[in-house]
Enzyme design. Sequence first.
Site, PDB file in Angstrom:
ATOM      1  N   ASP A   1      32.542  38.949 120.541  1.00  0.00           N
ATOM      2  CA  ASP A   1      32.820  39.990 121.119  1.00  0.00           C
ATOM      3  C   ASP A   1      33.928  40.094 121.930  1.00  0.00           C
ATOM      4  OD1 ASP A   1      31.815  42.596 122.107  1.00  0.00           O
ATOM      5  OD2 ASP A   1      30.970  41.566 124.100  1.00  0.00           O
TER       6      ASP A   1
ATOM      7  N   ASP B   1      34.816  42.771 125.231  1.00  0.00           N
ATOM      8  CA  ASP B   1      34.707  43.053 126.745  1.00  0.00           C
ATOM      9  C   ASP B   1      33.506  42.121 127.412  1.00  0.00           C
ATOM     10  OD1 ASP B   1      36.313  45.143 126.101  1.00  0.00           O
ATOM     11  OD2 ASP B   1      35.002  46.674 125.980  1.00  0.00           O
TER      12      ASP B   1
END
Length: 276
Positions: free
Chosen positions: A18, A20
Amino acid sequence: MLMDVENHSLPRAAAFFDLDKTVIAKSSTLTFSKSFYQGGLINRRAALRTAYAQFVFLAGGLDHDQMERMREYLSALCRGWNVRQVKEIVAETLHDLIDPIIYDEAASLIEEHHTAGRDVVIVSTSGAEVVEPIGELLGADRVVATRLVVGEDGCFTGEVEYYAYGPTKAEAIRELAASEGYDLDRSFAYSDSATDLPMLQAVGHPHAVNPDRALRREAVSRGWPVLEFRKPVRLKQRLPSLHAPRPAVVAAAALGAAAATAGLVWYASKRRGATV
């Protein structure tokens, strides 16, 4: 920190990240809000609100219902926005804005996975106008991101073609595994959010990074490693080999970066209500 170099007699493996709060310390889309304002994509009021939205995101993130409302809002809001302009703004400001907020620990993990012979794939709900160049900066081999339909005039139509969120991320990982020959049981995944549980469950080596409370509970109950990344650092200062980008192949391109920013602006205004 990681295990042995890949045995080339076995099927290939990958590491799925992922973006952020997992690889970078902030929201990839909100980080560009000032640049979008200067480029005329958002007005002054929206630019000011994004500072609050960034605080909300960093403090607790967005749950499933909030993300769904944001998606509906931004898909309508970005209708007519010029995709080329968004890409140009991101390209002009990428190094100044993103390079300083990449976690040193994440950069080291990416390097170690590459050294071990694994592909690195960024899997993000943000749009490829933002995610693809960040993936190149990080040396990622592939990028999975959300995309909106782009009309013949080069502008967003407001329709969502692909939304890389929740179970859809896991589906994208499985499709990549099938096309690239990845052995998911020997692959790795990293995320900060409980919304990425399907992605984490899809691999044999899931890791919770700076997890929200729900993901921390799940990780503890399942015996998953919990990693704390705390040290943002410029790639060119600590890892010259990783700073030179590897070609990124986009598996799913492009939700408008400016539109995603505006969507979180909307969320911030909903949180603050009439006082905003």
